[in-house]
Design a protein around this motif. Structure first.
Motif, short mmCIF file in Angstrom:
data_model
loop_
_atom_site.label_atom_id
_atom_site.label_comp_id
_atom_site.label_asym_id
_atom_site.label_seq_id
_atom_site.Cartn_x
_atom_site.Cartn_y
_atom_site.Cartn_z
N ASP A 1 20.18 83.31 38.57
CA ASP A 1 21.24 83.36 37.56
C ASP A 1 22.55 83.90 38.14
OD1 ASP A 1 19.58 82.36 35.63
OD2 ASP A 1 18.90 84.32 34.97
N ARG B 1 24.19 80.81 39.73
CA ARG B 1 24.37 79.64 38.86
C ARG B 1 25.84 79.36 38.54
NH1 ARG B 1 20.57 79.57 33.79
NH2 ARG B 1 19.07 79.38 35.52
N PRO B 2 26.70 80.35 38.27
CA PRO B 2 28.10 80.01 37.96
C PRO B 2 28.83 79.33 39.11
CG PRO B 2 27.58 82.24 37.22
CD PRO B 2 26.43 81.78 38.05
N TYR B 3 28.41 79.58 40.36
CA TYR B 3 29.09 78.98 41.50
C TYR B 3 28.70 77.52 41.71
CZ TYR B 3 29.70 83.95 42.41
OH TYR B 3 30.00 85.29 42.28
N PHE B 4 27.63 77.06 41.07
CA PHE B 4 27.18 75.68 41.24
C PHE B 4 27.17 74.92 39.91
CE2 PHE B 4 25.41 78.05 44.75
CZ PHE B 4 25.59 77.20 45.83
N ASP B 5 27.66 75.54 38.87
CA ASP B 5 27.71 74.90 37.56
C ASP B 5 29.00 74.08 37.46
OD1 ASP B 5 27.25 74.11 35.00
OD2 ASP B 5 27.62 76.07 34.07
N VAL B 6 28.94 72.82 37.89
CA VAL B 6 30.12 71.96 37.92
C VAL B 6 29.67 70.53 37.61
CG1 VAL B 6 29.91 71.59 40.42
CG2 VAL B 6 32.11 71.24 39.30
N GLU B 7 30.51 69.80 36.94
CA GLU B 7 30.22 68.42 36.58
C GLU B 7 30.57 67.49 37.74
OE1 GLU B 7 28.72 67.45 33.91
OE2 GLU B 7 28.65 69.46 33.02
N GLN C 1 34.25 66.55 37.89
CA GLN C 1 35.11 67.56 38.48
C GLN C 1 35.05 67.53 40.01
OE1 GLN C 1 33.84 71.23 36.71
NE2 GLN C 1 34.83 70.81 34.74
N GLU D 1 34.08 77.31 43.25
CA GLU D 1 32.70 76.83 43.18
C GLU D 1 32.26 76.37 44.57
OE1 GLU D 1 31.77 73.48 43.44
OE2 GLU D 1 33.70 72.45 43.33
N TYR E 1 29.43 74.09 45.02
CA TYR E 1 28.58 72.88 45.02
C TYR E 1 29.21 71.78 45.86
CZ TYR E 1 26.14 68.74 43.35
OH TYR E 1 25.43 67.57 43.29
#
Length: 327
Positions: free
Chosen positions: A108, A111-117, A120, A144, A146
């Motif tokens: 967790d 997760r914010p560093y790889f939460d990308v569409e 984007q 990010e 990713y």
């Protein structure tokens, strides 16, 4: 009836001697049996005896914990208290260790560093090739990992593809570890170095933004290497090197210019990044395969030549020479 009852109620009470017919109502305390009841003193003695028995049992179970308590002058602290303190210390250390381990193991946190569409990521790939003129205000840098991580793996795959399409002869495997070490070493190493320089010149950029900026800057390298590994023309490589590599580098330079104050800090930071980024592309195109070939030769050695039979001339001895030898 009422008169009689009133007379009975108004009669004065008599003494104990009169009611009992002359019997003695004095209680002889000396003749009472001590075992007829339990006083407060008896209960206190029983309680003290029970406490002593419990302490002896705890000393037998706890071993030498009681000796330490007596040595410290605290006779009330026995084995059970020592075990409780040790257990509390152990649990506290265990909680701290598990908390420190979960800091790196918990997904967790990342997760914010790889939460990308994907949309984007596609727009950021295109923007990495388009420099922005605005340098008076800090430009927005994506925080990010990713997209940069996928670009590094893509660059690894392109290097392996180039080793197969070139004249490099690899007998045992493709040395994927060397390609991964080269790409990740450049990404992490140069990002750390640029962040260190940015810290020295007081540039407003974080380590995460540096990793993202330099990672998306590898998109130009991937495009150039993928084309030139399949179309072998040096002129085409130099053209794409200046075009794609230059545009991606210029994009990173403008982002750093917008977050740095002063001519000398800007020149130091942006010049270092430009040289490292452009030279890395030249290294991957010209020298990477030669280094791999030299590494393979040092590890595996030169190829062994199969053994062959060679015809040799055997001298034929005449009859006279044989007679002389025998005699």
């Amino acid at each position: 009836m009422s008169a009689e009852s009133e007379s009975r109620n108004t009669e004065p009470w008599g003494s104990f001697d009169e009611n009992q017919g002359g019997g003695s109502a004095v209680i002889d305390m000396e003749n009472m049996d001590d075992t007829s009841g339990s006083s407060f003193e008896d209960m206190g003695e029983l309680h003290q005896m029970r406490e002593e028995e419990e302490e002896e049992e705890e000393e037998e179970e706890g071993g030498g914990d009681g000796g330490d308590g007596e040595f410290l002058g605290m006779k009330g602290i026995k084995g059970q208290l020592g075990r409780q303190v040790a257990d509390e210390v152990w649990q506290a250390g265990k909680r701290q260790a598990s908390k420190a381990f979960n800091l790196y193991a918990n997904i967790d946190i990342l997760r914010p560093y790889f939460d990308v569409e994907p949309v984007q990521v596609r727009s950021r790939l295109i923007e990495s090739m388009i420099p922005v003129r605005m340098i008076n205000f800090p430009q927005k840098i994506a925080g990010e990992l990713y997209g940069p991580l996928m670009l590094v793996f893509t660059l690894v795959a392109i290097l392996l593809h180039g080793m197969k399409t070139s004249d490099t002869v690899i007998r045992e495997g493709t040395l994927m570890g060397t390609a991964i070490g080269t790409c990740f070493g450049y990404w992490l190493g140069v990002s750390s170095f640029i962040y260190f320089l940015a810290y020295l010149v007081n540039a407003q950029i974080t380590m995460l933004q540096t990793l993202s900026l330099l990672g998306y800057g590898l998109f130009g390298h991937c495009v150039v290497l993928f084309i030139t590994y399949n179309i072998h023309f040096h002129f085409l490589f130099y053209f794409l090197w200046l075009l794609c590599g230059g545009l991606s580098t210029l994009r990173m330079v403008t982002a750093l210019l917008s977050r740095t104050v002063g001519q000398t800090p800007r020149l130091l930071l942006c010049g270092t990044l430009s040289v490292l980024h452009m030279m890395f592309l030249l290294y991957l195109h010209f020298n990477y395969h030669k280094i791999i070939e030299g590494l393979l030769e040092s590890l595996e050695g030169p190829p062994m030549v199969p053994m062959q039979r060679v015809a040799r001339d055997v001298p034929v001895l005449t009859l006279n020479s044989t007679l002389l030898i025998t005699h």
